[in-house]
Design an enzyme around this catalytic site. Structure first.
Site, PDB file in Angstrom:
ATOM      1  N   HIS A 206       0.845  -1.204   0.000  1.00  0.00           N
ATOM      2  CA  HIS A 206       0.000   0.000   0.000  1.00  0.00           C
ATOM      3  C   HIS A 206       0.881   1.256   0.000  1.00  0.00           C
ATOM      4  CE1 HIS A 206      -3.191   2.746   1.007  1.00  0.00           C
ATOM      5  NE2 HIS A 206      -2.713   2.968   2.212  1.00  0.00           N
TER       6      HIS A 206
ATOM      7  N   ASP B 223       8.056   0.420  11.354  1.00  0.00           N
ATOM      8  CA  ASP B 223       8.443  -0.105  12.673  1.00  0.00           C
ATOM      9  C   ASP B 223       9.184  -1.435  12.593  1.00  0.00           C
ATOM     10  OD1 ASP B 223       7.560   2.117  13.944  1.00  0.00           O
ATOM     11  OD2 ASP B 223       5.636   1.271  14.549  1.00  0.00           O
TER      12      ASP B 223
ATOM     13  N   HIS C  32     -22.778  10.674  -4.613  1.00  0.00           N
ATOM     14  CA  HIS C  32     -23.241  11.945  -4.036  1.00  0.00           C
ATOM     15  C   HIS C  32     -23.788  11.798  -2.616  1.00  0.00           C
ATOM     16  CE1 HIS C  32     -27.465  10.789  -4.513  1.00  0.00           C
ATOM     17  NE2 HIS C  32     -27.027  10.163  -5.586  1.00  0.00           N
TER      18      HIS C  32
ATOM     19  N   ILE D 102     -12.933  -5.398  -1.380  1.00  0.00           N
ATOM     20  CA  ILE D 102     -12.739  -5.181  -2.819  1.00  0.00           C
ATOM     21  C   ILE D 102     -13.952  -5.646  -3.639  1.00  0.00           C
ATOM     22  CG2 ILE D 102     -11.549  -7.417  -3.097  1.00  0.00           C
ATOM     23  CD1 ILE D 102      -9.588  -5.923  -5.008  1.00  0.00           C
TER      24      ILE D 102
END
Ligand SMILES: CC(=O)SCCNC(=O)CCNC(=O)[C@H](O)C(C)(C)COP(=O)(O)OP(=O)(O)OC[C@H]1O[C@@H](n2cnc3c(N)ncnc32)[C@H](O)[C@@H]1OP(=O)(O)O
Length: 207
Positions: free
Chosen positions: A13, A33, A135, A165
């Protein structure tokens, strides 16, 4: 002068977020990390962990957190904001964001996504590749709308919810806080907070 962006989260990502940042003119440096010393993510440098980023915060024009887990992303981004970090809105140039939509800082809008008129996308949200937010819908902070998912008009996706997804959500539906909607679902009824639901029509499978 090139703007510098720190990305916390050297993940798949993170790579996609990095490309969007570069398209917007940022020079990218990663932190993660899991990193003990200097490392690489593809061609990008990974130069430290969260503590290191905190130490060097004032060397960056902006910071973003590219961690898919909504609650960890929230915890990390809120910490960085409390320390004064600037968390820019990142929008891929091929995304379409209505001039009448509201999109908050710290959100990421990926390639081909559409955020339509009077929709609201809050802080730390991910609108992933080719997702559609129609909208008047509200995507609350730290939710994730996965690739190719369509949220019809007037929906509410509450904080930290994850819509998997290729899902479709009927108009005026509410998806509760931290709920998980499985891949390829069709959501036609409200989904309570904290549950996992999937299928066509989506049904709660785990409370
Ligand atoms: C850019 C990116 O990659 S963004 C990330 C995109 N990824 C996603 O959207 C993933 C969304 N996650 C899912 O759909 C997951 O399958 C979850 C969260 C719904 C469930 O995960 P888990 O709890 O690990 O379930 P697990 O994989 O063990 O499956 C349990 C059962 O549910 C079924 N199942 C799991 N997900 C689904 C689904 N989306 N639709 C229908 N059935 C499903 C499985 O087939 C399995 O059935 P079985 O017991 O009859 O064999």
């Amino acid at each position: 002068m090139t703007l510098k962006l720190a990305i916390l989260g050297a993940s798949g990502h993170g790579k996609v977020v990095a490309e969007i940042a570069e398209l917007m003119g940022y020079q990218v440096t990663f932190f993660d990390d899991a990193v003990q010393s200097q490392d690489k993510l593809e061609h990008w440098n990974v130069i430290g962990n969260t503590d290191d980023l905190v130490q060097h915060l004032n060397e960056f024009d902006g910071v973003t957190v590219a961690i898919g887990n909504n609650k960890i992303r929230r915890q990390k981004l809120e910490k960085l904001i409390s320390l004064g970090a600037n968390v820019p809105l990142l929008v891929h140039p091929s995304a379409s964001v209505s001039k009448y939509a509201t999109v908050e800082k710290g959100a990421v809008i990926m390639a081909g996504a559409v955020v339509n008129a009077f929709a609201r996308v809050e802080r730390g949200v991910i609108i992933n590749t080719q997702a559609v937010v129609e909208h008047d819908s509200i995507i609350q902070s730290y939710a994730h709308i996965c690739p190719a998912t369509a949220i019809a008009g007037g929906c509410k996706v509450l904080e930290c919810a994850w819509v998997g997804i290729g899902s479709n959500v009927r108009q005026l539906i509410e998806i509760g806080e931290s709920a998980i909607i499985g891949a390829g679902s069709v959501v036609v009824k409200n989904i309570p907070a904290g549950v996992t639901a999937y299928g066509n029509p989506a049904k709660v499978v785990k409370d």
